[in-house]
Design a protein around this motif. Structure first.
Motif, PDB file in Angstrom:
ATOM      1  N   LEU A 213      28.506  18.087   6.491  1.00  0.00           N
ATOM      2  CA  LEU A 213      27.439  18.471   5.642  1.00  0.00           C
ATOM      3  C   LEU A 213      27.945  19.772   4.701  1.00  0.00           C
ATOM      4  O   LEU A 213      27.834  20.913   5.393  1.00  0.00           O
ATOM      5  N   ALA A 214      28.359  19.629   3.613  1.00  0.00           N
ATOM      6  CA  ALA A 214      29.418  20.688   3.191  1.00  0.00           C
ATOM      7  C   ALA A 214      28.755  21.845   2.198  1.00  0.00           C
ATOM      8  O   ALA A 214      29.189  22.415   1.752  1.00  0.00           O
ATOM      9  N   GLY A 215      27.296  21.454   1.947  1.00  0.00           N
ATOM     10  CA  GLY A 215      26.565  22.185   0.981  1.00  0.00           C
ATOM     11  C   GLY A 215      27.115  22.309  -0.282  1.00  0.00           C
ATOM     12  O   GLY A 215      27.605  21.258  -0.758  1.00  0.00           O
ATOM     13  N   ASP A 216      27.616  23.374  -0.669  1.00  0.00           N
ATOM     14  CA  ASP A 216      28.595  23.478  -2.102  1.00  0.00           C
ATOM     15  C   ASP A 216      29.868  23.896  -1.978  1.00  0.00           C
ATOM     16  O   ASP A 216      30.506  24.547  -2.640  1.00  0.00           O
ATOM     17  N   THR A 217      30.512  23.587  -0.982  1.00  0.00           N
ATOM     18  CA  THR A 217      31.920  23.835  -0.441  1.00  0.00           C
ATOM     19  C   THR A 217      32.740  23.361  -1.610  1.00  0.00           C
ATOM     20  O   THR A 217      33.552  23.988  -2.324  1.00  0.00           O
ATOM     21  N   SER A 218      32.371  22.052  -2.264  1.00  0.00           N
ATOM     22  CA  SER A 218      32.707  21.344  -3.755  1.00  0.00           C
ATOM     23  C   SER A 218      31.706  20.879  -3.973  1.00  0.00           C
ATOM     24  O   SER A 218      30.785  20.511  -3.326  1.00  0.00           O
ATOM     25  N   TYR A 219      31.563  20.544  -5.278  1.00  0.00           N
ATOM     26  CA  TYR A 219      30.493  19.926  -5.846  1.00  0.00           C
ATOM     27  C   TYR A 219      30.428  18.339  -5.737  1.00  0.00           C
ATOM     28  O   TYR A 219      29.539  17.424  -5.685  1.00  0.00           O
ATOM     29  N   THR A 220      31.923  17.885  -5.560  1.00  0.00           N
ATOM     30  CA  THR A 220      32.141  16.640  -5.473  1.00  0.00           C
ATOM     31  C   THR A 220      33.139  16.452  -4.396  1.00  0.00           C
ATOM     32  O   THR A 220      34.173  17.185  -4.077  1.00  0.00           O
ATOM     33  N   SER A 250      42.671  14.355  10.360  1.00  0.00           N
ATOM     34  CA  SER A 250      42.790  14.196  11.688  1.00  0.00           C
ATOM     35  C   SER A 250      41.385  13.671  12.302  1.00  0.00           C
ATOM     36  O   SER A 250      41.547  13.300  13.636  1.00  0.00           O
ATOM     37  N   ASN A 251      40.276  13.779  11.522  1.00  0.00           N
ATOM     38  CA  ASN A 251      39.357  13.164  12.138  1.00  0.00           C
ATOM     39  C   ASN A 251      38.396  12.147  11.103  1.00  0.00           C
ATOM     40  O   ASN A 251      38.247  12.558   9.962  1.00  0.00           O
ATOM     41  N   PRO A 252      37.953  11.116  11.418  1.00  0.00           N
ATOM     42  CA  PRO A 252      37.101  10.350  10.536  1.00  0.00           C
ATOM     43  C   PRO A 252      35.977  10.870  10.128  1.00  0.00           C
ATOM     44  O   PRO A 252      35.018  11.085  10.827  1.00  0.00           O
ATOM     45  N   THR A 253      35.951  11.253   8.706  1.00  0.00           N
ATOM     46  CA  THR A 253      35.012  12.141   8.241  1.00  0.00           C
ATOM     47  C   THR A 253      34.373  11.571   7.100  1.00  0.00           C
ATOM     48  O   THR A 253      35.069  11.068   6.101  1.00  0.00           O
ATOM     49  N   ILE A 254      33.253  11.728   6.800  1.00  0.00           N
ATOM     50  CA  ILE A 254      32.211  11.429   5.918  1.00  0.00           C
ATOM     51  C   ILE A 254      31.909  12.630   4.936  1.00  0.00           C
ATOM     52  O   ILE A 254      31.212  13.597   5.808  1.00  0.00           O
ATOM     53  N   TYR A 255      32.271  13.048   3.906  1.00  0.00           N
ATOM     54  CA  TYR A 255      32.031  14.223   3.253  1.00  0.00           C
ATOM     55  C   TYR A 255      30.959  14.261   2.595  1.00  0.00           C
ATOM     56  O   TYR A 255      30.727  13.482   1.508  1.00  0.00           O
ATOM     57  N   LEU A 256      29.819  15.045   2.748  1.00  0.00           N
ATOM     58  CA  LEU A 256      28.872  15.300   1.994  1.00  0.00           C
ATOM     59  C   LEU A 256      28.122  16.400   1.595  1.00  0.00           C
ATOM     60  O   LEU A 256      27.254  17.129   2.252  1.00  0.00           O
ATOM     61  N   PRO A 257      28.698  16.838   0.230  1.00  0.00           N
ATOM     62  CA  PRO A 257      28.497  18.048  -0.284  1.00  0.00           C
ATOM     63  C   PRO A 257      26.842  17.825  -0.942  1.00  0.00           C
ATOM     64  O   PRO A 257      26.428  16.621  -1.006  1.00  0.00           O
ATOM     65  N   SER A 258      26.295  18.747  -1.386  1.00  0.00           N
ATOM     66  CA  SER A 258      24.713  18.562  -1.707  1.00  0.00           C
ATOM     67  C   SER A 258      24.516  18.087  -2.965  1.00  0.00           C
ATOM     68  O   SER A 258      23.255  17.621  -3.277  1.00  0.00           O
ATOM     69  N   HIS A 259      25.529  17.906  -3.735  1.00  0.00           N
ATOM     70  CA  HIS A 259      25.047  17.420  -5.266  1.00  0.00           C
ATOM     71  C   HIS A 259      26.271  16.224  -5.536  1.00  0.00           C
ATOM     72  O   HIS A 259      26.352  15.969  -6.898  1.00  0.00           O
TER      73      HIS A 259
END
Ligand SMILES: [Zn+2]
Length: 282
Positions: A213-220, A250-259
């Protein structure tokens, strides 16, 4: 454990705020004077159902942004560079009720990735939750200097007495600073400075998959994969993006930024960031 995605309306900003552009002009000036609006994008907030209690990450935006005078029109950013579409039923409170969660009773903790209005606008729905805010981010967003920087501290609930956190120097994979939110360490806060200097993200591990849950780490996600920082952040952005990317390798990740408008599809298909990293590398 389960994660719900809550879409609290739409926002649009300038294209050169989404991705940093080259050139000598100050970045904020380019954003303000930029002619090209990006598409309307969602404003997401997140709900984690954990055995220790319900945790909300960010609170989305309020429909009051549509009322004359709610946003500071004297501020160039609000005058020229951002627009909102939020209906009352889009707010996080009514949406939680629809899920059978009473925001005034059932939410144990609310974690704020940062205090920009499209993340903090729904705080008023959680008068009885513990609200976790990074200590320096709270300070930066408060008072006159906070207002000048584009925060809306005068709109934060009067009752707000956050639990101001500092992340200890405890490594979590490639992140130097982290804080466990739950005893099982399946919900972790990590430092992701860049969009703002004290930005944090929340990593939730469910059945071997890491929901970032990335917030605004990047927009996309595309900008994460291409290591493109946003147009208003700090120098720290690139290192943070690299760190998130290497975590995802190194970890199966689903990247979820806010926008990111592609999130519903990615969640449904359980699309792992690493798959794209390999495509890019090859
Ligand atoms: Zn922000």
């Amino acid at each position: 454990m389960k994660i719900h995605r809550i879409k609290t309306g739409l926002v649009r900003i300038k294209e050169n705020q989404i991705s940093k552009t080259k050139g000598p002009a100050p970045q904020m000036l380019k954003v303000l004077l930029g002619k090209k609006w990006a598409d309307w994008v969602p404003i997401y907030a997140w709900v984690i159902e954990h055995p220790e209690g319900i945790i909300v990450v960010d609170t989305g935006e309020t429909s009051k942004t549509g009322q004359q005078g709610y946003l500071p029109e004297w501020h160039p950013y609000y005058a020229f560079a951002v627009q909102f579409k939020v209906h009352p039923q889009d707010e996080i409170g009514p949406q939680l009720l629809k899920l059978g969660i009473d925001p005034t009773k059932d939410v144990r903790k609310v974690i704020m990735t940062h205090m920009h209005t499209d993340h903090a606008g729904g705080l008023s729905h959680f008068p009885n939750s513990e609200i976790l805010i990074e200590k320096n981010e709270y300070k930066v967003g408060s008072g006159i200097s906070g207002k000048l920087a584009g925060y809306l501290p005068h709109r934060w609930p009067k009752w707000l007495k956050p639990n101001l956190i500092t992340l200890p120097n405890e490594p979590y994979y490639g992140f130097n600073q982290s804080l466990a939110v739950t005893e099982d360490r399946k919900v972790m806060i990590v430092a992701t400075p860049g969009h703002v200097a004290n930005h944090i993200s929340v990593v939730v591990e469910i059945e071997g998959i890491y929901y970032f849950l990335a917030g605004d780490t990047s927009y996309t996600q595309e900008n994460l994969l291409n290591l493109i920082p946003d147009g208003i952040g700090t120098e720290q952005s690139i290192n943070t993006l690299k760190r998130v990317l290497s975590f995802s390798k190194s970890n199966p990740t689903i990247y979820l930024p806010s926008h990111d408008p592609e999130i519903p599809e990615r969640m449904e298909n359980k699309e792992i960031v690493g798959n794209y990293v390999e495509t890019i590398a090859s």
